[in-house]
Design a protein around this motif. Structure first.
Motif, short mmCIF file in Angstrom:
data_model
loop_
_atom_site.label_atom_id
_atom_site.label_comp_id
_atom_site.label_asym_id
_atom_site.label_seq_id
_atom_site.Cartn_x
_atom_site.Cartn_y
_atom_site.Cartn_z
N GLY A 160 4.93 -1.81 11.15
CA GLY A 160 5.81 -1.71 9.99
C GLY A 160 6.66 -0.47 10.06
O GLY A 160 6.46 0.41 10.90
N SER A 161 7.62 -0.38 9.18
CA SER A 161 8.48 0.79 9.14
C SER A 161 7.70 1.99 8.59
O SER A 161 6.63 1.84 8.01
CB SER A 161 9.71 0.52 8.27
N ASP A 162 8.26 3.17 8.78
CA ASP A 162 7.63 4.38 8.25
C ASP A 162 7.42 4.21 6.75
O ASP A 162 8.23 3.60 6.07
CB ASP A 162 8.50 5.60 8.52
N THR A 163 6.33 4.74 6.28
CA THR A 163 6.01 4.64 4.86
C THR A 163 5.73 6.02 4.31
O THR A 163 5.40 6.94 5.07
CB THR A 163 4.82 3.69 4.64
N GLY A 164 5.86 6.17 3.03
CA GLY A 164 5.59 7.46 2.40
C GLY A 164 4.17 7.51 1.87
O GLY A 164 3.67 6.55 1.31
N SER A 213 5.45 14.10 -1.05
CA SER A 213 5.26 12.95 -0.17
C SER A 213 5.45 13.37 1.27
O SER A 213 6.16 14.33 1.56
CB SER A 213 6.24 11.83 -0.53
N SER A 251 5.75 11.53 5.38
CA SER A 251 6.07 10.30 6.09
C SER A 251 4.92 9.90 7.02
O SER A 251 4.38 10.75 7.74
CB SER A 251 7.35 10.49 6.90
N GLN A 269 3.91 7.19 10.05
CA GLN A 269 4.41 6.23 11.04
C GLN A 269 3.23 5.66 11.80
O GLN A 269 2.31 6.39 12.18
CB GLN A 269 5.36 6.95 12.01
N GLY A 313 -1.82 6.53 1.11
CA GLY A 313 -0.77 5.57 1.41
C GLY A 313 -1.36 4.46 2.25
O GLY A 313 -2.58 4.36 2.40
N SER A 314 -0.52 3.65 2.81
CA SER A 314 -1.02 2.55 3.63
C SER A 314 -0.13 2.33 4.85
O SER A 314 1.07 2.61 4.82
CB SER A 314 -1.09 1.27 2.80
N LEU A 315 -0.76 1.85 5.90
CA LEU A 315 -0.05 1.47 7.12
C LEU A 315 0.27 -0.01 7.03
O LEU A 315 -0.53 -0.79 6.50
CB LEU A 315 -0.95 1.67 8.35
N GLU A 316 1.40 -0.41 7.57
CA GLU A 316 1.72 -1.82 7.63
C GLU A 316 1.70 -2.25 9.10
O GLU A 316 2.52 -1.81 9.90
CB GLU A 316 3.09 -2.11 7.04
#
Length: 168
Positions: free
Chosen positions: A102-106, A114, A116, A118, A159-162
């Motif tokens: 997935g794209s980078d998430t916060g 926050s 980033s 990855q 947060g979470s990883l996609e």
């Protein structure tokens, strides 16, 4: 009467043909395919660290090593371990599995701020081939990027990883 006789004879011929076809038909039973599934065994953790006056990154690799760059300082605090995410895949042996990151998430914290996150590399690399056992563990690393202490204050972030696993 003749019309009824012809219909009866035609049905006999068709039924006889079906019986002939069925007598030469062999059925082969096959075990049902193993459904594709992914179970999270372990979430990723980056452990404890300090940020200096500027930003940097914290990387956890699939093999469990941690690398800090920029103005990041290691904090060996008891109870704050670092380790990769681990997923267990179950699929038909020989199945090819690809990973779509997935794209980078916060990641955020309750008091603001926050950073980033990855998705990093995986082990094994992909494509993954499911072994004869039908199960394989995949270890995923990640990279945290912090700008500066004002934007990324100290504290616990979540947060979470996609990650998407695609079977072929």
């Amino acid at each position: 009467m003749i019309l009824a006789f012809k219909r009866s004879r035609l049905l006999t011929f068709i039924c006889g043909g079906l019986l002939f076809l069925l007598s030469h038909l062999s059925l082969v039973a096959q075990e049902p395919a193993v459904p594709f599934s992914v179970v999270t065994i372990q979430d990723i953790s980056f452990g404890a660290f300090f940020q200096g006056s500027s930003g940097g990154t914290v990387t956890v690799s699939p093999d469990g090593t941690r690398l800090l760059s920029g103005d990041m300082i290691v904090a060996n605090v008891s109870g704050f371990s670092y380790y990769p995410a681990i997923y267990e895949l179950e699929a038909e042996p020989g199945t090819l599995v690809f990973i779509l990151k997935g794209s980078d998430t916060g990641m955020s914290r309750s008091n603001g701020g926050s950073i980033s996150l990855q998705v990093g590399d995986s082990e094994p690399g992909f494509p993954i081939i499911v072994p004869p056992s039908g199960r394989i563990q995949v270890r995923m690393g990640g990279i945290l990027t912090m700008e500066n202490p004002q934007a990324n204050s100290s504290g616990d972030y979540s947060g979470s990883l996609e990650v998407t696993f695609i079977q072929e």
